[in-house]
Design an enzyme around this catalytic site. Structure first.
Site, PDB file in Angstrom:
ATOM      1  N   GLU A  37     105.973  14.797  47.612  1.00 28.71           N
ATOM      2  CA  GLU A  37     106.832  13.645  47.954  1.00 28.71           C
ATOM      3  C   GLU A  37     107.340  13.921  49.362  1.00 28.71           C
ATOM      4  O   GLU A  37     108.265  14.717  49.544  1.00 28.71           O
ATOM      5  CB  GLU A  37     107.999  13.533  46.959  1.00 28.71           C
ATOM      6  N   CYS A  43     114.064   9.524  53.011  1.00 29.35           N
ATOM      7  CA  CYS A  43     112.630   9.345  53.288  1.00 29.35           C
ATOM      8  C   CYS A  43     112.253   7.871  53.347  1.00 29.35           C
ATOM      9  O   CYS A  43     111.213   7.528  53.894  1.00 29.35           O
ATOM     10  CB  CYS A  43     111.812  10.070  52.235  1.00 29.35           C
TER      11      CYS A  43
HETATM   12  P1  NAD Z   1     111.607  20.932  54.431  1.00 30.30           P
HETATM   13  O1  NAD Z   1     110.157  20.635  54.304  1.00 30.30           O
HETATM   14  O2  NAD Z   1     112.075  21.646  55.633  1.00 30.30           O
HETATM   15  O3  NAD Z   1     112.094  21.796  53.169  1.00 30.30           O
HETATM   16  C1  NAD Z   1     111.857  21.351  51.846  1.00 30.30           C
HETATM   17  C2  NAD Z   1     111.847  22.553  50.932  1.00 30.30           C
HETATM   18  O4  NAD Z   1     110.677  23.340  51.193  1.00 30.30           O
HETATM   19  C3  NAD Z   1     113.040  23.488  51.090  1.00 30.30           C
HETATM   20  O5  NAD Z   1     113.484  23.887  49.819  1.00 30.30           O
HETATM   21  C4  NAD Z   1     112.437  24.647  51.869  1.00 30.30           C
HETATM   22  O6  NAD Z   1     113.142  25.851  51.693  1.00 30.30           O
HETATM   23  C5  NAD Z   1     111.053  24.704  51.251  1.00 30.30           C
HETATM   24  N1  NAD Z   1     110.043  25.439  52.017  1.00 30.30           N
HETATM   25  C6  NAD Z   1     109.971  25.625  53.356  1.00 30.30           C
HETATM   26  N2  NAD Z   1     108.890  26.370  53.671  1.00 30.30           N
HETATM   27  C7  NAD Z   1     108.256  26.641  52.506  1.00 30.30           C
HETATM   28  C8  NAD Z   1     107.065  27.340  52.174  1.00 30.30           C
HETATM   29  N3  NAD Z   1     106.314  27.914  53.107  1.00 30.30           N
HETATM   30  N4  NAD Z   1     106.691  27.408  50.886  1.00 30.30           N
HETATM   31  C9  NAD Z   1     107.433  26.809  49.926  1.00 30.30           C
HETATM   32  N5  NAD Z   1     108.584  26.130  50.176  1.00 30.30           N
HETATM   33  C10 NAD Z   1     108.984  26.036  51.446  1.00 30.30           C
HETATM   34  O7  NAD Z   1     112.359  19.525  54.252  1.00 30.30           O
HETATM   35  P2  NAD Z   1     113.888  19.173  54.465  1.00 30.30           P
HETATM   36  O8  NAD Z   1     114.190  19.209  55.928  1.00 30.30           O
HETATM   37  O9  NAD Z   1     114.738  19.956  53.525  1.00 30.30           O
HETATM   38  O10 NAD Z   1     113.911  17.654  53.943  1.00 30.30           O
HETATM   39  C11 NAD Z   1     113.611  16.545  54.734  1.00 30.30           C
HETATM   40  C12 NAD Z   1     112.222  16.008  54.448  1.00 30.30           C
HETATM   41  O11 NAD Z   1     112.089  15.694  53.056  1.00 30.30           O
HETATM   42  C13 NAD Z   1     111.967  14.701  55.174  1.00 30.30           C
HETATM   43  O12 NAD Z   1     110.678  14.718  55.729  1.00 30.30           O
HETATM   44  C14 NAD Z   1     112.078  13.657  54.067  1.00 30.30           C
HETATM   45  O13 NAD Z   1     111.381  12.472  54.331  1.00 30.30           O
HETATM   46  C15 NAD Z   1     111.509  14.400  52.918  1.00 30.30           C
HETATM   47  N6  NAD Z   1     111.912  13.780  51.656  1.00 30.30           N
HETATM   48  C16 NAD Z   1     110.984  13.106  50.902  1.00 30.30           C
HETATM   49  C17 NAD Z   1     111.378  12.448  49.729  1.00 30.30           C
HETATM   50  C18 NAD Z   1     110.393  11.711  48.862  1.00 30.30           C
HETATM   51  O14 NAD Z   1     110.703  11.485  47.697  1.00 30.30           O
HETATM   52  N7  NAD Z   1     109.247  11.308  49.361  1.00 30.30           N
HETATM   53  C19 NAD Z   1     112.710  12.502  49.320  1.00 30.30           C
HETATM   54  C20 NAD Z   1     113.617  13.196  50.120  1.00 30.30           C
HETATM   55  C21 NAD Z   1     113.211  13.836  51.274  1.00 30.30           C
END
Ligand code: NAD
Length: 483
Positions: free
Chosen positions: A253, A291
Site C-alpha cells: 500500500e 496517501c
Molecule cells: P517509509 O517507507 O519511510 O516507512 C514505512 C515503514 O517501512 C516504516 O515502518 C519503516 O521503518 C519501514 N522500513 C523502512 N525501511 C525498511 C526496510 N528496508 N525493510 C522493512 N521495513 C522498512 O514511509 P513513511 O514515510 O513512514 O510513510 C509515508 C508513505 O506511506 C507515503 O509514501 C504514503 O503515501 C504512504 N502511505 C500509503 C498508504 C496506503 O494505504 N496506500 C497509507 C498511508 C501512507
C-alpha cells in the site's frame, strides 16, 4: 506524560508482555521538536522470540473458536474507545496530527476491529456441486480459506493506529498470527494498541508489536517463518521489499498524487463551493500527509475562473498551526526536513513558471496551504508525491481531456470526479486506472470496510477488512465423493 519529560519505555509487546532491549529509539514531537520518549528497541533475542511465538501460533490460533476470536476483537475495539483520549494524545504527540483528527483516527481503528469481529463470524466457505458435468457426478466440493501463515505488518507514520489496525484486525479475524512493526517516528500509539491487544484474551504469540530499526525490519521481511508481508509506506521501500522476497505473499500500500476532476456539469454556485470546500480539506488536512491527499485539481476551463477564488477562500479559512488546538485542521509536517523538501518542490515549480495563488511559505515544520497554477507538467510537484499541503490547479477542456489528465500519473490509488452525470461516472470507473473512483467528492475518502489500495506504482493488493482477510488466506478445496 508532558512534553519535555522524556520517558524511557518498553518498545515492544511480545507474548502479551512489554519488553525492551538495551538500545533506544528517540521519539520527537514534531510540533515542539522536543524529545518526548526513549523507546527501547527489541534486541536480536527478543525479535527471535516474537518470530518463534508467531510461528508456533500459526497452529494454535486458527484452532481458537471463532466466537472467542471475535470477542477478543470486540474487546480491542472497546479498549480503543475507552482510551480514545490517551491514544489520540499519543498520535498527536508523535506525529503532529491535529488532535481532532487523532480522535477520529482512534474511532476509525475501533471500527476496523469491530468490522473484523463481525466479518470473522461470517467468514465461512462455499459449497459447490460438481455434478453439473458428467465427470463430476456423485461429487461435491467445499472451498475454504486457510491462513497463509504469520503476517509481518509494517506501517508508516501518518496513520499510526488505524493502519496498524488494518493489518492486525483482519489477521486475527482469520486466525493468522501477526508481528507488527510500527514506524520509528511514531511507535507510541502502536504500543498502546499493543497494550490493549494484550488485554484482549488472545493466546500468546497471536500478536507482537516490535520496535526495531530498518535493518532488523529487512531481516524480518527475509525470514522464511514470516510468509506474508503486508507493507504500507513509501514506494522505494515497498518495491525493494517486493524485490527482496519475490516468492512471498506481499501486499504493498504505497503513495500517490491523487487527482480530482471538476466536470463541466458541476457548475452551480453550490456545486463549486462544495468542490472547493472538500478539496481544501482533502489537500490540506494533516498537512497533506495522506496517501490520497488531493494533489492535482483539474477543472473544466469554463469553470476555472469561478472556481479558483472559491478554493483560495476555503483554504485561507483553514486553521493552521498548533495540533493541540481542537479547531486546527492543518498541523505540522512530520519534521523540518519534510517541510523543507516541500518548499524546495514549490520553489522548483515556481522557477519553471508556476504561480503561487496562496501559501507557499514555510516556517519550521509548518507549510502554509498552497495553491499553484501554471505548474510545469514535468515538475516534481505534479509528477511525484508531494506529501504536503500543496495543490496544483489546471484547466482542462471537457471530460475527455479531463479524464486523460486525471489518469496521467504513474500512481493509481483513488481519483475524485465531481459530476452529476451517471454516464460520466461509469466512464470514469471504466477508464481510470486506479483502485477506486469517488464520484461527487474528493479521492481522500476511505471507509474501513471498503476494499482499498492502488495500481501502478501505488502498490499491489487491497486492504479493507474483508479484502485483507482474503489476502491473508489461501483457498483450499475439499472434494467429497458420495459412493
Ligand atoms: P517509509 O517507507 O519511510 O516507512 C514505512 C515503514 O517501512 C516504516 O515502518 C519503516 O521503518 C519501514 N522500513 C523502512 N525501511 C525498511 C526496510 N528496508 N525493510 C522493512 N521495513 C522498512 O514511509 P513513511 O514515510 O513512514 O510513510 C509515508 C508513505 O506511506 C507515503 O509514501 C504514503 O503515501 C504512504 N502511505 C500509503 C498508504 C496506503 O494505504 N496506500 C497509507 C498511508 C501512507
Amino acid at each position: 506524560m508532558t512534553a519535555g519529560t522524556p520517558v524511557r519505555r518498553a518498545g515492544s509487546w511480545i507474548g502479551g508482555r512489554p519488553v525492551t532491549g538495551a538500545a533506544t529509539l528517540p521519539v520527537h514531537e514534531p510540533w515542539t521538536g522536543k524529545l518526548v520518549a526513549e523507546v527501547g528497541l527489541a534486541d536480536a533475542e527478543q525479535v527471535e522470540q516474537a518470530v518463534q511465538l508467531a510461528h508456533h501460533a500459526r497452529g494454535t490460533l486458527p484452532a481458537v473458536p471463532v466466537h472467542r476470536r471475535a470477542d477478543a476483537l470486540h474487546r480491542v475495539a472497546a479498549g480503543l474507545l475507552d482510551r480514545t483520549v490517551e491514544v489520540a494524545a499519543a498520535i498527536t504527540r508523535e506525529s503532529g496530527k491535529p488532535i481532532s483528527w487523532s480522535r477520529t483516527e482512534v474511532q476509525r481503528a475501533a471500527s476496523t476491529f469491530r468490522w473484523a469481529a463481525e466479518e470473522a463470524v461470517r467468514w465461512s466457505g462455499e459449497l459447490q456441486r460438481l455434478d453439473s458435468e458428467p465427470s463430476g457426478e456423485e461429487r461435491l466440493a467445499l472451498h475454504r480459506r486457510f491462513p497463509r501463515g504469520p503476517v509481518l505488518g509494517i506501517t508508516p507514520f501518518n496513520f499510526p493506529v488505524n493502519l496498524a489496525a488494518h493489518k492486525v484486525a483482519p489477521a486475527l479475524a482469520v486466525g493468522a498470527p501477526i508481528v507488527l512493526k510500527p514506524a520509528p517516528k511514531t511507535p507510541l500509539s502502536a504500543l498502546l494498541l499493543g497494550e490493549i491487544l494484550a488485554g484482549s484474551g488472545l493466546p500468546e504469540g497471536a500478536f507482537s508489536v516490535l520496535t526495531v530499526d530498518d535493518d532488523t525490519a529487512a531481516e524480518l521481511v527475509a525470514d522464511p517463518r514470516m510468509p506474508v508481508v503486508s507493507f504500507t509506506g513509501s514506494g522505494p521501500v515497498g518495491w525493494a521489499i517486493r524485490d527482496a522476497v519475490p516468492r512471498k505473499h506481499v501486499t504493498l500500500e504505497l503513495g500517490g498524487n491523487a487527482g480530482v476532476l471538476i466536470c463541466p456539469d458541476w457548475s452551480s454556485d453550490t456545486d463549486l463551493r462544495r468542490a472547493a470546500r472538500r478539496i481544501a480539506i482533502g489537500a490540506n488536512s494533516q498537512g497533506g500527509q495522506s496517501c490520497i491527499s488531493v494533489q492535482r485539481v483539474l477543472v473544466d476551463q469554463a469553470l476555472h475562473e469561478r472556481f479558483l477564488p472559491l478554493l483560495v477562500d476555503e483554504i485561507e479559512h483553514l486553521v493552521v498551526g498548533d495540533p493541540w488546538s481542537p479547531t486546527t485542521t492543518v498541523g505540522p509536517l512530520i519534521n523540518r526536513a519534510a517541510a523543507e523538501r516541500v518548499k524546495e518542490w514549490i520553489d522548483d515549480a515556481v522557477a519553471g513558471g508556476a504561480r503561487v495563488v496562496t501559501g507557499g511559505e514555510v516556517e519550521g515544520v509548518l507549510v502554509s496551504p498552497t495553491v499553484l497554477i501554471d505548474a510545469p507538467p514535468q515538475s516534481r510537484i505534479c509528477r511525484d508525491e508531494v506529501f504536503g499541503p500543496v495543490v496544483t490547479v489546471t484547466p482542462v477542456d471537457g471530460v475527455d481531456e479531463g479524464l486523460r489528465a486525471l489518469d496521467d500519473s504513474r500512481f493509481g490509488l483513488q481519483a475524485g470526479v465531481f459530476t452529476h452525470d451517471i454516464q460520466t461516472a461509469f466512464r470514469a470507473h471504466r477508464e481510470l486506472e486506479v483502485g477506486g473512483v469517488i464520484v461527487g467528492d474528493i479521492p481522500t475518502f476511505r471507509a474501513e470496510q471498503m476494499p482499498y489500495g492502488g495500481v501502478k506504482e501505488s502498490g499491489i493488493g487491497r486492504e479493507g477488512v474483508r479484502a485483507a482477510m482474503e489476502d491473508y488466506t489461501e483457498p483450499r478445496l475439499l472434494v467429497f465423493s458420495e459412493v
